[in-house]
Motif scaffolding. Structure first.
Motif, PDB file in Angstrom:
ATOM      1  N   UNK A 115       0.973  -1.329   0.012  1.00 25.53           N
ATOM      2  CA  UNK A 115       0.111  -0.019   0.015  1.00 25.53           C
ATOM      3  C   UNK A 115       0.919   1.218  -0.028  1.00 25.53           C
ATOM      4  N   UNK A 116       0.289   2.342  -0.314  1.00 23.86           N
ATOM      5  CA  UNK A 116       1.082   3.545  -0.610  1.00 23.86           C
ATOM      6  C   UNK A 116       1.558   4.141   0.850  1.00 23.86           C
ATOM      7  N   UNK A 117       0.694   3.819   2.104  1.00 23.12           N
ATOM      8  CA  UNK A 117       1.255   4.321   3.130  1.00 23.12           C
ATOM      9  C   UNK A 117       2.622   3.546   3.341  1.00 23.12           C
ATOM     10  N   UNK A 118       2.920   2.420   3.333  1.00 25.02           N
ATOM     11  CA  UNK A 118       4.218   1.628   3.432  1.00 25.02           C
ATOM     12  C   UNK A 118       5.362   1.912   2.788  1.00 25.02           C
ATOM     13  N   UNK A 119       4.937   2.501   1.318  1.00 29.37           N
ATOM     14  CA  UNK A 119       5.972   2.794   0.438  1.00 29.37           C
ATOM     15  C   UNK A 119       6.567   4.214   1.019  1.00 29.37           C
ATOM     16  N   UNK A 120       5.410   5.274   1.336  1.00 24.55           N
ATOM     17  CA  UNK A 120       5.647   6.254   1.895  1.00 24.55           C
ATOM     18  C   UNK A 120       6.484   6.127   3.095  1.00 24.55           C
ATOM     19  N   UNK A 121       6.241   5.493   4.175  1.00 24.79           N
ATOM     20  CA  UNK A 121       7.072   5.363   5.284  1.00 24.79           C
ATOM     21  C   UNK A 121       8.417   4.656   4.916  1.00 24.79           C
ATOM     22  N   UNK A 122       8.517   3.800   4.051  1.00 29.34           N
ATOM     23  CA  UNK A 122       9.562   3.065   4.065  1.00 29.34           C
ATOM     24  C   UNK A 122      10.559   4.203   3.209  1.00 29.34           C
ATOM     25  N   UNK A 123      10.261   5.088   2.529  1.00 27.02           N
ATOM     26  CA  UNK A 123      10.980   5.864   1.652  1.00 27.02           C
ATOM     27  C   UNK A 123      11.473   6.935   2.839  1.00 27.02           C
ATOM     28  N   UNK A 124      10.781   7.357   3.651  1.00 29.31           N
ATOM     29  CA  UNK A 124      10.999   8.111   4.793  1.00 29.31           C
ATOM     30  C   UNK A 124      12.245   7.508   5.684  1.00 29.31           C
ATOM     31  N   UNK A 184      10.214  -2.272   4.217  1.00 26.29           N
ATOM     32  CA  UNK A 184       8.719  -1.480   4.185  1.00 26.29           C
ATOM     33  C   UNK A 184       8.523  -1.283   2.668  1.00 26.29           C
ATOM     34  N   UNK A 185       9.297  -0.753   1.962  1.00 30.97           N
ATOM     35  CA  UNK A 185       8.961  -0.566   0.490  1.00 30.97           C
ATOM     36  C   UNK A 185       8.464  -1.725  -0.115  1.00 30.97           C
ATOM     37  N   UNK A 186       9.320  -3.079   0.048  1.00 28.74           N
ATOM     38  CA  UNK A 186       8.715  -4.226  -0.640  1.00 28.74           C
ATOM     39  C   UNK A 186       7.596  -4.498  -0.013  1.00 28.74           C
ATOM     40  N   UNK A 187       7.107  -4.493   1.327  1.00 30.61           N
ATOM     41  CA  UNK A 187       5.966  -4.754   1.596  1.00 30.61           C
ATOM     42  C   UNK A 187       4.541  -3.908   1.139  1.00 30.61           C
ATOM     43  N   UNK A 188       4.993  -2.761   0.856  1.00 33.11           N
ATOM     44  CA  UNK A 188       3.982  -1.698  -0.073  1.00 33.11           C
ATOM     45  C   UNK A 188       3.839  -2.003  -1.170  1.00 33.11           C
ATOM     46  N   UNK A 189       4.782  -2.719  -1.960  1.00 36.13           N
ATOM     47  CA  UNK A 189       4.645  -3.188  -3.274  1.00 36.13           C
ATOM     48  C   UNK A 189       3.745  -4.464  -3.232  1.00 36.13           C
ATOM     49  N   UNK A 190       4.024  -5.299  -2.257  1.00 38.60           N
ATOM     50  CA  UNK A 190       3.500  -6.716  -2.051  1.00 38.60           C
ATOM     51  C   UNK A 190       2.004  -6.570  -1.639  1.00 38.60           C
TER      52      UNK A 190
END
Length: 120
Positions: free
Chosen positions: A1-10, A52-58
């Motif tokens: 989900x987008x939230x995990x990708x954002x959090x992972x990027x931060x 986190x980013x990977x989980x956001x993508x999955x």
């Protein structure tokens, strides 16, 4: 989900910034042992930020989206508890903070197991 990708990027931004801070500002101020502790915090921060980013993508690809989100939040908690406690311990020298570090490790482990369950 987008939230995990954002959090992972931060988290990745912060890990790189904290790694650079350690390499440039702390190298001359901390003992070799404390630098090693700090570097361990950065290493786990980087790895789990990518997680986190990977989980956001999955999250959209797996049926158990809520479990993937939970796994991501567990990794985030692990970063805060594990890496955060190592950062503070290395800078302050307060060894009692090391008692928090294993809680972060458990959060990391729980996050990866939760992702495994979501994938199964």
């Amino acid at each position: 989900m987008q939230t995990l990708i954002i959090l992972g990027s931060i988290m990745m931004f912060l890990a790189v910034a904290l790694g650079a801070f350690g390499a440039h500002a702390l190298k001359r101020k901390l003992s070799a042992d404390m630098i090693k502790i700090y570097e361990t915090g950065v290493q786990y921060h980087l790895i789990h930020g990518l997680g986190l980013i990977i989980m956001g993508l999955l999250a959209d690809r797996l049926e158990q989206t809520s479990l993937v989100l939970l796994a991501g939040w567990l990794l985030f908690a692990g970063i805060i508890l594990f890496s955060g406690s190592l950062y503070v311990l290395s800078i302050t020298g307060v060894r009692k903070l090391g008692a928090i570090t294993p809680l972060g490790g458990v959060a990391f482990l729980a996050g990866w197991v939760t992702l495994l369950i979501a994938a199964l």
